[in-house]
Scaffold this motif. Sequence first.
Motif, PDB file in Angstrom:
ATOM      1  N   LYS A 255     114.058   0.176   3.474  1.00 40.85           N
ATOM      2  CA  LYS A 255     112.696   0.642   3.780  1.00 40.85           C
ATOM      3  C   LYS A 255     112.248   0.134   5.151  1.00 40.85           C
ATOM      4  CE  LYS A 255     111.341   1.135  -0.999  1.00 40.85           C
ATOM      5  NZ  LYS A 255     110.678   0.537  -2.150  1.00 40.85           N
ATOM      6  N   ALA A 256     112.542  -1.129   5.450  1.00 44.84           N
ATOM      7  CA  ALA A 256     112.171  -1.685   6.754  1.00 44.84           C
ATOM      8  C   ALA A 256     112.976  -1.019   7.865  1.00 44.84           C
ATOM      9  CB  ALA A 256     112.374  -3.197   6.755  1.00 44.84           C
ATOM     10  N   ASP A 257     114.239  -0.731   7.605  1.00 48.28           N
ATOM     11  CA  ASP A 257     115.083  -0.038   8.572  1.00 48.28           C
ATOM     12  C   ASP A 257     114.509   1.345   8.880  1.00 48.28           C
ATOM     13  OD1 ASP A 257     117.723   0.193  10.055  1.00 48.28           O
ATOM     14  OD2 ASP A 257     117.941   1.856   8.647  1.00 48.28           O
ATOM     15  N   ASP A 258     114.087   2.056   7.852  1.00 45.86           N
ATOM     16  CA  ASP A 258     113.432   3.359   8.050  1.00 45.86           C
ATOM     17  C   ASP A 258     112.206   3.216   8.951  1.00 45.86           C
ATOM     18  OD1 ASP A 258     114.910   5.335   6.833  1.00 45.86           O
ATOM     19  OD2 ASP A 258     113.749   5.326   4.979  1.00 45.86           O
ATOM     20  N   ARG A 259     111.369   2.222   8.655  1.00 47.48           N
ATOM     21  CA  ARG A 259     110.159   2.015   9.454  1.00 47.48           C
ATOM     22  C   ARG A 259     110.503   1.753  10.910  1.00 47.48           C
ATOM     23  NH1 ARG A 259     108.679  -2.030   5.824  1.00 47.48           N
ATOM     24  NH2 ARG A 259     108.227  -3.386   7.574  1.00 47.48           N
ATOM     25  N   PHE A 260     111.532   0.961  11.148  1.00 47.44           N
ATOM     26  CA  PHE A 260     111.936   0.654  12.520  1.00 47.44           C
ATOM     27  C   PHE A 260     112.299   1.933  13.268  1.00 47.44           C
ATOM     28  CE2 PHE A 260     115.201  -0.241  15.686  1.00 47.44           C
ATOM     29  CZ  PHE A 260     114.584  -1.208  16.458  1.00 47.44           C
ATOM     30  N   HIS A 261     113.136   2.758  12.661  1.00 49.26           N
ATOM     31  CA  HIS A 261     113.596   3.961  13.349  1.00 49.26           C
ATOM     32  C   HIS A 261     112.478   5.001  13.494  1.00 49.26           C
ATOM     33  CE1 HIS A 261     117.766   2.851  13.900  1.00 49.26           C
ATOM     34  NE2 HIS A 261     117.679   2.237  12.730  1.00 49.26           N
ATOM     35  N   ILE A 262     111.629   5.113  12.511  1.00 51.76           N
ATOM     36  CA  ILE A 262     110.484   6.030  12.616  1.00 51.76           C
ATOM     37  C   ILE A 262     109.563   5.594  13.757  1.00 51.76           C
ATOM     38  CG2 ILE A 262     108.362   6.758  11.442  1.00 51.76           C
ATOM     39  CD1 ILE A 262     110.100   6.809   8.834  1.00 51.76           C
ATOM     40  N   GLU A 263     109.365   4.294  13.882  1.00 50.31           N
ATOM     41  CA  GLU A 263     108.507   3.782  14.960  1.00 50.31           C
ATOM     42  C   GLU A 263     109.131   4.034  16.330  1.00 50.31           C
ATOM     43  OE1 GLU A 263     105.152   1.947  16.777  1.00 50.31           O
ATOM     44  OE2 GLU A 263     105.522   3.059  14.927  1.00 50.31           O
ATOM     45  N   LEU A 264     110.440   3.881  16.453  1.00 52.84           N
ATOM     46  CA  LEU A 264     111.091   4.182  17.730  1.00 52.84           C
ATOM     47  C   LEU A 264     110.849   5.633  18.134  1.00 52.84           C
ATOM     48  CD1 LEU A 264     114.631   2.511  17.693  1.00 52.84           C
ATOM     49  CD2 LEU A 264     112.606   1.825  18.992  1.00 52.84           C
ATOM     50  N   VAL A 265     111.004   6.534  17.187  1.00 53.43           N
ATOM     51  CA  VAL A 265     110.797   7.956  17.477  1.00 53.43           C
ATOM     52  C   VAL A 265     109.329   8.202  17.835  1.00 53.43           C
ATOM     53  CG1 VAL A 265     110.890  10.285  16.512  1.00 53.43           C
ATOM     54  CG2 VAL A 265     112.751   8.691  16.070  1.00 53.43           C
ATOM     55  N   ARG A 266     108.419   7.586  17.093  1.00 52.32           N
ATOM     56  CA  ARG A 266     106.987   7.753  17.373  1.00 52.32           C
ATOM     57  C   ARG A 266     106.645   7.261  18.776  1.00 52.32           C
ATOM     58  NH1 ARG A 266     102.466   5.417  18.056  1.00 52.32           N
ATOM     59  NH2 ARG A 266     103.271   3.318  17.757  1.00 52.32           N
ATOM     60  N   LEU A 267     107.198   6.116  19.155  1.00 51.84           N
ATOM     61  CA  LEU A 267     106.917   5.555  20.482  1.00 51.84           C
ATOM     62  C   LEU A 267     107.416   6.449  21.606  1.00 51.84           C
ATOM     63  CD1 LEU A 267     107.710   1.781  19.874  1.00 51.84           C
ATOM     64  CD2 LEU A 267     105.466   2.798  20.332  1.00 51.84           C
ATOM     65  N   GLY A 268     108.447   7.251  21.323  1.00 50.05           N
ATOM     66  CA  GLY A 268     108.961   8.176  22.328  1.00 50.05           C
ATOM     67  C   GLY A 268     107.974   9.265  22.683  1.00 50.05           C
ATOM     68  N   GLY A 269     107.028   9.554  21.789  1.00 49.97           N
ATOM     69  CA  GLY A 269     105.982  10.525  22.075  1.00 49.97           C
ATOM     70  C   GLY A 269     106.443  11.972  22.110  1.00 49.97           C
ATOM     71  N   ASN A 270     107.610  12.267  21.585  1.00 49.57           N
ATOM     72  CA  ASN A 270     108.138  13.624  21.612  1.00 49.57           C
ATOM     73  C   ASN A 270     107.971  14.246  20.226  1.00 49.57           C
ATOM     74  OD1 ASN A 270     109.882  15.888  21.458  1.00 49.57           O
ATOM     75  ND2 ASN A 270     111.205  15.055  23.049  1.00 49.57           N
ATOM     76  N   SER A 271     106.983  15.120  20.074  1.00 47.50           N
ATOM     77  CA  SER A 271     106.695  15.687  18.754  1.00 47.50           C
ATOM     78  C   SER A 271     107.831  16.570  18.245  1.00 47.50           C
ATOM     79  CB  SER A 271     105.378  16.467  18.775  1.00 47.50           C
ATOM     80  OG  SER A 271     105.466  17.544  19.681  1.00 47.50           O
TER      81      SER A 271
END
Length: 113
Positions: free
Chosen positions: A21-37
């Motif tokens: 679950k924490a691993d998922d959060r990490f990768h989701i946050e990386l994608v979110r920080l990229g700002g590419n919808s």
Amino acid sequence: AQAITDMDAALAKGDLDAWAKADDRFHIELVRLGGNSRLRGIVAQMGDQVRRARATTLFIRPLPTQSNEDHRAVYQAIRAGDSKTARARHRAHRQEAKAVLLALLEKHHLKTL
């Protein structure tokens, strides 16, 4: 940073479900920080397949201690403003994770996830 701390704590307790679950959060946050919808949409589409593969292999794979170290290195590069290193470290991390998961799926004849 909190996701990395949570991954470390989960491994220390041997709680692989919490680690995932924490691993998922990490990768989701990386994608979110990229700002590419558009990329966020693609990652969301692939998320189910990735989660199924991880759920299938989570308890038969080696402990993901290297994964935590990789995440920490990516995070530190981002904090330092070093996008080139962050990108290279994350790409290497994803390639290694892919190789581990594919080898496990093949070894255990689980090719139809």
